[in-house]
Design an enzyme around this catalytic site. Structure first.
Site, PDB file in Angstrom:
ATOM      1  N   GLY A  74      41.316  47.384  28.251  1.00 28.09           N
ATOM      2  CA  GLY A  74      41.118  46.119  27.545  1.00 28.09           C
ATOM      3  C   GLY A  74      39.753  45.537  27.818  1.00 28.09           C
ATOM      4  O   GLY A  74      38.882  46.201  28.370  1.00 28.09           O
ATOM      5  N   ASN A  75      39.570  44.302  27.408  1.00 27.54           N
ATOM      6  CA  ASN A  75      38.291  43.634  27.676  1.00 27.54           C
ATOM      7  C   ASN A  75      38.538  42.146  27.905  1.00 27.54           C
ATOM      8  O   ASN A  75      39.673  41.681  27.814  1.00 27.54           O
ATOM      9  CB  ASN A  75      37.304  43.882  26.531  1.00 27.54           C
ATOM     10  CG  ASN A  75      37.814  43.326  25.229  1.00 27.54           C
ATOM     11  OD1 ASN A  75      37.922  42.124  25.055  1.00 27.54           O
ATOM     12  ND2 ASN A  75      38.181  44.219  24.295  1.00 27.54           N
ATOM     13  N   ARG A  76      37.480  41.412  28.191  1.00 29.65           N
ATOM     14  CA  ARG A  76      37.626  40.036  28.661  1.00 29.65           C
ATOM     15  C   ARG A  76      37.580  38.987  27.546  1.00 29.65           C
ATOM     16  O   ARG A  76      37.479  37.792  27.833  1.00 29.65           O
ATOM     17  CB  ARG A  76      36.543  39.737  29.700  1.00 29.65           C
ATOM     18  CG  ARG A  76      36.732  40.549  30.972  1.00 29.65           C
ATOM     19  CD  ARG A  76      35.558  40.361  31.909  1.00 29.65           C
ATOM     20  NE  ARG A  76      35.292  38.958  32.154  1.00 29.65           N
ATOM     21  CZ  ARG A  76      34.100  38.453  32.424  1.00 29.65           C
ATOM     22  NH1 ARG A  76      33.060  39.248  32.464  1.00 29.65           N
ATOM     23  NH2 ARG A  76      33.946  37.171  32.630  1.00 29.65           N
ATOM     24  N   SER A  77      37.651  39.386  26.302  1.00 26.26           N
ATOM     25  CA  SER A  77      37.576  38.393  25.229  1.00 26.26           C
ATOM     26  C   SER A  77      38.784  37.442  25.289  1.00 26.26           C
ATOM     27  O   SER A  77      39.918  37.876  25.429  1.00 26.26           O
ATOM     28  CB  SER A  77      37.546  39.102  23.878  1.00 26.26           C
ATOM     29  OG  SER A  77      37.638  38.144  22.856  1.00 26.26           O
TER      30      SER A  77
END
Ligand code: CTP
Length: 400
Positions: free
Chosen positions: A205-208
């Site tokens: 995943g990512n931090r958005s």
């Protein structure tokens, strides 16, 4: 120039509303004033009456000497309502449709856009009840001017000071120019960060956070657009006036974009889409006791923005985002706009601390084929307005 109804509620900052009123008048606006009964303890009714040249609305049952005047005439007068300062009590009242005094009655009886400049003790500002009321108002399209930080009259330090006159008047000017300028447009916004499953519990995943997309959606709706948000893993309060479609993975986001974005007037790709995903997903949970290493094979996901760029039909305005770091970032962003076939690209430098992912502020540069403009650090709501300004000015709307 607009007819502005200035609603003054109680608090030590009430005297500053005089300065705001004079500045609005200096800019050519016509201003009339309503006050809550308690506000008159902080600043004189006569001051506003003399400066506006009109009776100040304060008593729902008072009688104005003007023949035919009734208690809804302030609401009828208003093309824009500015609540300055807005106390916690007035915020709660207008959030919940209370019509207990002339000010709140005027807000309830008007469909004019509302700008709110709150001022209160920092603890009152941060209280979940106040924050919930602000959230409700934002969802309804009310423009909130976040108070400044500093020492309050009661000695407490924090967020709660009334913003300066220039900031308040700029917010009013923004509402005057943007109100309903996206009426009839169909806007699709993607947001959040995709999660590509490794097994039943793990993902890449990512931090958005989705905050930028949420701000874009709320502002587009407030400006009259019909809005659909395609979101990946965003846990933020939803606006009942907006359609939300959940698409947690890159593939699901792609499918949802093909369904919703292809025919939209304005498409804004604010989602952080994974560039790679595991080629296969393990059923159940990978057992870590079987090995000291784990190898994953990744494959590229579809570049949705590029796909939409290729499918873009006449009149559609497509906006991409570029999160880049360092001084080469702007050049890469320029190249990306052309390569991905978008009309505008919003570039933000992710190496700058305190902006971007998860934060409430952003610092953006908007690039088009003919224009580049860098905007100072501002709330994501303000950044959203600048992005929508670009779309509103450049697209006439396919459905019009
Ligand atoms: N984007 C997309 N589909 C992807 C990846 C990104 O639609 N699979 C979109 C994002 O929503 C954003 C823009 O592309 O609007 C730029 O994303 P960014 O991560 O900055 O770019 P990359 O895709 O990594 O760029 P590059 O092609 O240069 O690698």
């Amino acid at each position: 120039m607009a007819r502005i109804l200035l609603g003054v509620s109680s608090g030590i900052a009430a005297y500053k509303a005089v300065d705001v009123m004079r500045e609005l008048q200096r800019q050519g606006h016509e201003v009339r004033v309503v006050m809550t009964p308690n506000a008159s303890r902080f600043v004189g009714v006569e001051t506003f009456a003399a400066l506006s040249g009109h009776t100040v609305g304060i008593d729902l049952f008072g009688h104005d000497e003007t023949p035919g005047f009734d208690h809804l005439d302030f609401a009828r007068f208003a093309q824009i309502i500015l609540l300055c300062p807005a106390s916690a009590n007035t915020l709660a009242a207008i959030a919940h449709g209370d019509a207990g005094n002339m000010l709140t009655t005027s807000v309830l009886a008007s469909d004019a856009p509302v700008v709110v400049a709150p001022a209160m003790n920092p603890k009152m500002w941060h209280h979940p009840a106040t924050q919930a009321n602000l959230n409700l108002l934002t969802q309804r399209g009310v423009a909130i001017i976040t108070p400044a930080e500093g020492t309050l009259a009661d000695g407490d330090v924090g967020i709660g000071r009334l913003q300066d006159t220039a900031t308040i008047c700029a917010a009013v000017a923004n509402v005057a120019t943007t109100h309903n300028d996206l009426d009839g447009r169909n806007v699709v916004i993607t947001g959040g960060g995709t999660r590509e499953p490794i097994d039943a519990v793990r993902y890449i995943g990512n931090r958005s956070s989705g905050k930028m997309a949420w701000a874009l959606a709320d502002r587009a709706r407030a400006r009259g657009a019909s809005v659909t948000v395609i979101h990946a893993n965003v846990d933020l309060p939803q606006n009942p006036a907006i359609t939300y479609v959940s698409a947690p993975t890159a593939d699901q986001l792609y499918t949802a974009c093909l369904t919703h974005a292809v025919h939209a007037d304005i498409v804004i790709m604010a989602a952080a889409v994974a560039d790679f995903r595991p080629t296969s997903t393990t059923a159940g949970k990978i057992d870590k006791s079987t090995s000291t290493t784990l190898e994953l094979t990744l494959e590229k996901t579809t570049d949705i923005l590029s796909e939409l760029g290729q499918r873009k039909s006449v009149g559609q305005f497509l906006i991409g985002f570029a999160a880049e770091a360092g001084h080469e970032g702007l050049a890469r962003a320029r190249e990306k706009r052309v390569r991905k076939g978008c009309d505008a690209l919003v570039y933000n430098d992710i190496s700058v601390p305190e902006i971007g992912f998860g934060s409430d502020d952003n610092e953006i540069t908007i690039l088009t084929a003919t224009h580049e403009e860098r905007f100072p650090r501002a709330s994501k709501g303000t950044c959203a307005d600048r992005i929508l300004d670009c779309a509103a000015a450049s697209s006439s709307g396919r459905s019009q």
